[in-house]
Design a protein around this motif. Sequence first.
Motif, PDB file in Angstrom:
ATOM      1  N   ALA A  70      11.844  32.150 -18.052  1.00 51.06           N
ATOM      2  CA  ALA A  70      12.867  31.929 -19.081  1.00 51.06           C
ATOM      3  C   ALA A  70      13.557  33.233 -19.464  1.00 51.06           C
ATOM      4  O   ALA A  70      14.790  33.299 -19.553  1.00 51.06           O
ATOM      5  N   VAL A  71      12.780  34.298 -19.699  1.00 49.73           N
ATOM      6  CA  VAL A  71      13.364  35.592 -20.074  1.00 49.73           C
ATOM      7  C   VAL A  71      14.265  36.112 -18.955  1.00 49.73           C
ATOM      8  O   VAL A  71      15.375  36.604 -19.209  1.00 49.73           O
ATOM      9  N   SER A  72      13.805  36.015 -17.714  1.00 53.87           N
ATOM     10  CA  SER A  72      14.597  36.499 -16.584  1.00 53.87           C
ATOM     11  C   SER A  72      15.894  35.706 -16.441  1.00 53.87           C
ATOM     12  O   SER A  72      16.962  36.271 -16.160  1.00 53.87           O
ATOM     13  N   THR A  73      15.816  34.394 -16.625  1.00 58.11           N
ATOM     14  CA  THR A  73      17.001  33.543 -16.536  1.00 58.11           C
ATOM     15  C   THR A  73      18.016  33.902 -17.612  1.00 58.11           C
ATOM     16  O   THR A  73      19.218  34.050 -17.331  1.00 58.11           O
ATOM     17  N   ILE A  74      17.531  34.064 -18.845  1.00 57.42           N
ATOM     18  CA  ILE A  74      18.414  34.407 -19.957  1.00 57.42           C
ATOM     19  C   ILE A  74      19.093  35.737 -19.694  1.00 57.42           C
ATOM     20  O   ILE A  74      20.302  35.904 -19.912  1.00 57.42           O
TER      21      ILE A  74
END
Length: 345
Positions: free
Chosen positions: A163-167
Amino acid sequence: MELSPLLTLPSRAGARAGAVAPGLALTLLIALAATGVSRIVPAVGSALPALLIGVVVSLIRRPGGRFAAGVTFSSKFVLQIAVVLLGVQLSLSSVLVVGLQSLPVMLSTLAVCLLAAWGIGRALRIPRRERTLIGVGTGICGASAIAAVSPIIGAASSEIAYAVSTIFLFNAVAVLVFPLIGHALGMSTHAFGLFAGTAVNDTSSVVAAASLFATSALGFAVVVKLVRTLMIVPISVVLAVVEHRRRNSGAPLTVRRLVGLIPWFLVGFLVVATANSLVAIPPGLHDALVTVSVFLVAVALGGIGLSTDIGAIRRAGWRPLLLGAVLSTLVTLTSLGVLAVTGQL
């Protein structure tokens, strides 16, 4: 009165400190390295580098044994302390003034994002916790929202990492694209500050996008972004209630149970934000607390990176990435649409 628990407290505390020290020291080193990266490339911030460094270290040699307790301590308790300290960036006066101006855009983008995360995420067969993290990260404030929500829904390290990488990926795109959109539409610095503050997630990315558009847009954009951070509280409480009902077969909630569901670190966040509004914190101390909160987020994400299951990320595939792209696009279009409708574009 039984005194043995009090008498043994120092030795138990010492044993606990000894157990977490090695892993905590490792995550501190990762956070220091990530902070160095953020000084060289400010738009990147320190959260994503800390996560990636942790993942790389884990791939080389996953820390276990004597490091395990400290890594867990960093990824859980330090994460919660970081959320508490994020409150020092807010003041009630800013919330009232900026909140009134930005509320229509803020609520519209958040509603569209969360509904789309639920509907499109289900259609793409993305697991519930992963689509929730991507939804709140895109709709509220990136890594900070993910940090606040992940303990409530019991997210795994691999889900948090993805999720953090996608954001971050779509934040990086926004840094480059948003100033072009602003100039193409002939936005004022005030309008662009409202646009960037409500549609870009991470603070460092908001700063970068506003700076590229016009230095005079920077201050308002950051304040809008920080006010948007406050949406963490109601969303987290709603998620806590939903999780309770899901785990307890829809059992009704009493007021006492509802209060008990509110995570302590969200209460701490509000207390710190209120104190920041009522007490004149010296500028030097205020800046130091902001720096500490950002550093602790890096420490926590370093721990999450170290404990990430890379296999689970591979198994997640391309669907969460597609969801992030769709949500980021919807938030951008909704923000522009509401700005146009309300005559602020």
